[in-house]
Design a protein around this motif. Structure first.
Motif, short mmCIF file in Angstrom:
data_model
loop_
_atom_site.label_atom_id
_atom_site.label_comp_id
_atom_site.label_asym_id
_atom_site.label_seq_id
_atom_site.Cartn_x
_atom_site.Cartn_y
_atom_site.Cartn_z
N GLY A 56 36.15 36.70 34.27
CA GLY A 56 36.42 35.47 33.52
C GLY A 56 37.57 34.68 34.11
N ALA A 57 38.64 35.36 34.51
CA ALA A 57 39.80 34.67 35.08
C ALA A 57 39.44 33.97 36.39
N VAL A 58 38.67 34.65 37.23
CA VAL A 58 38.26 34.06 38.51
C VAL A 58 37.37 32.84 38.28
N GLU A 59 36.45 32.93 37.32
CA GLU A 59 35.57 31.80 37.02
C GLU A 59 36.38 30.61 36.49
N LEU A 60 37.35 30.87 35.62
CA LEU A 60 38.22 29.80 35.14
C LEU A 60 38.92 29.11 36.31
N PHE A 61 39.45 29.90 37.21
CA PHE A 61 40.17 29.35 38.36
C PHE A 61 39.23 28.52 39.24
N ASN A 62 38.02 29.06 39.51
CA ASN A 62 37.08 28.37 40.41
C ASN A 62 36.53 27.08 39.83
N GLN A 63 36.49 26.99 38.51
CA GLN A 63 35.90 25.81 37.87
C GLN A 63 36.93 24.77 37.48
N SER A 64 38.13 24.89 38.02
CA SER A 64 39.18 23.92 37.69
C SER A 64 40.00 23.61 38.94
N ASN A 65 40.89 22.65 38.80
CA ASN A 65 41.83 22.32 39.87
C ASN A 65 43.23 22.86 39.58
N LEU A 66 43.34 23.70 38.57
CA LEU A 66 44.65 24.21 38.19
C LEU A 66 45.08 25.35 39.11
N SER A 67 46.37 25.46 39.34
CA SER A 67 46.93 26.55 40.13
C SER A 67 47.02 27.81 39.28
N PRO A 68 47.16 28.99 39.92
CA PRO A 68 47.37 30.21 39.13
C PRO A 68 48.58 30.10 38.20
N ASN A 69 49.66 29.48 38.68
CA ASN A 69 50.84 29.31 37.82
C ASN A 69 50.51 28.51 36.56
N SER A 70 49.70 27.45 36.73
CA SER A 70 49.33 26.62 35.58
C SER A 70 48.51 27.42 34.58
N TRP A 71 47.60 28.25 35.09
CA TRP A 71 46.79 29.08 34.19
C TRP A 71 47.65 30.11 33.48
N MET A 72 48.64 30.66 34.18
CA MET A 72 49.54 31.62 33.52
C MET A 72 50.28 30.96 32.37
N GLU A 73 50.71 29.72 32.58
CA GLU A 73 51.42 29.01 31.53
C GLU A 73 50.52 28.72 30.34
#
Length: 268
Positions: free
Chosen positions: A208-225
């Protein structure tokens, strides 16, 4: 066009299977060579390959030769094919640490592609970085790239140094992910979850985390926040990782793999 894969181990067979689906190749235009009688029996059961045991029976026929043996076998294989190859043939090496100048010297060939794949290539989700010698034309490069893409994605890099660097990131990277997954699964077990539930919890979380990352332009830091809120559970976990310097340790591990790839290159 005919392609020869020398070495029918996991990665050699992965590429052979992937390329068998390529529109560039007609049926049975993939040759696979291995010295193991057991492996040859296995290959002979695969209808879209021609299996070989002797180099002289297949090397002269190939337009592109993939070398998929362990690096310590490289010198022997290269010397064995030197009298069999022709200048127009392209050699693709997927061996860690074996440099293009070494390959040229040992084989007498000039058209060399050095590639670094990773394990997810086995399910068509791989990442292969590659670099070519100057003698490889653009058309030849695109042909090889199309073949590499049959196992996932390929990325051309500008120098061999980036092949060594990608070894530390994508080549060895799946093991880092599995290391993190194993630790999380062990934590889940200690919390009282069953082995099956621990596996599902961790695998689906990573997927799920990888799919969220791949389907957005957000950085890992942004997703952590997005996940972490002040004073919450996720922030407690992230603070623990920061306090224990986990981020720097991961970087050190990646550089350890990179440096080892450079060391291997000096051995061949």
């Amino acid at each position: 066009m005919k392609v020869l894969v020398i070495g029918a181990g996991n990665m050699g067979l992965t590429y052979a299977e992937g390329m068998s689906k390529s529109k560039l190749l007609k049926k049975r235009n993939i040759m696979v060579l291995d010295k193991s009688e057991e492996k040859l029996e296995e290959l002979n059961q695969i209808s879209h390959f021609d299996a070989f045991k002797e180099l002289e029976d297949c090397v002269p026929q190939a337009d592109i030769i993939f070398i998929a043996v362990k690096p310590y076998h490289a010198e022997g294989v290269f010397k064995a094919i030197k009298t069999l190859v022709q200048p127009q043939q392209i050699l693709v090496s997927i061996m860690a640490g074996v440099s293009i100048p070494s390959i040229k010297e040992l084989t007498g060939l000039n058209k060399i592609v050095r590639a670094m794949p990773n394990l997810p290539a086995q399910i068509g989700k791989g990442l292969t970085s590659y670099v070519t010698s100057p003698e490889v034309s653009r058309i030849e490069m695109l042909t090889v790239e199309s073949l590499l893409d049959t196992t996932g994605k390929s990325m051309r890099v500008s120098s061999e140094n980036f092949i060594d660097a990608s070894t530390g990131i994508s080549g060895s990277g799946p093991a880092y992910v599995f290391y993190f997954m194993q630790s999380m699964m062990e934590a889940a077990l200690q919390m009282g979850f069953s082995k099956n539930d621990s596996t599902v919890l961790v695998s689906q979380t990573f997927t799920g985390a990888v799919e969220l990352f791949n389907q957005s332009n957000l950085s890992p830091n942004s997703w952590m926040e997005k996940v972490a809120s002040k004073g919450g559970t996720t922030r407690a976990a992230l603070d623990s990782m920061e306090d224990n310097n986990v981020g720097e340790l991961i970087k050190e591990a990646a550089f350890a793999a990179f440096n080892r790839a450079v060391e291997l290159g000096k051995e061949y």
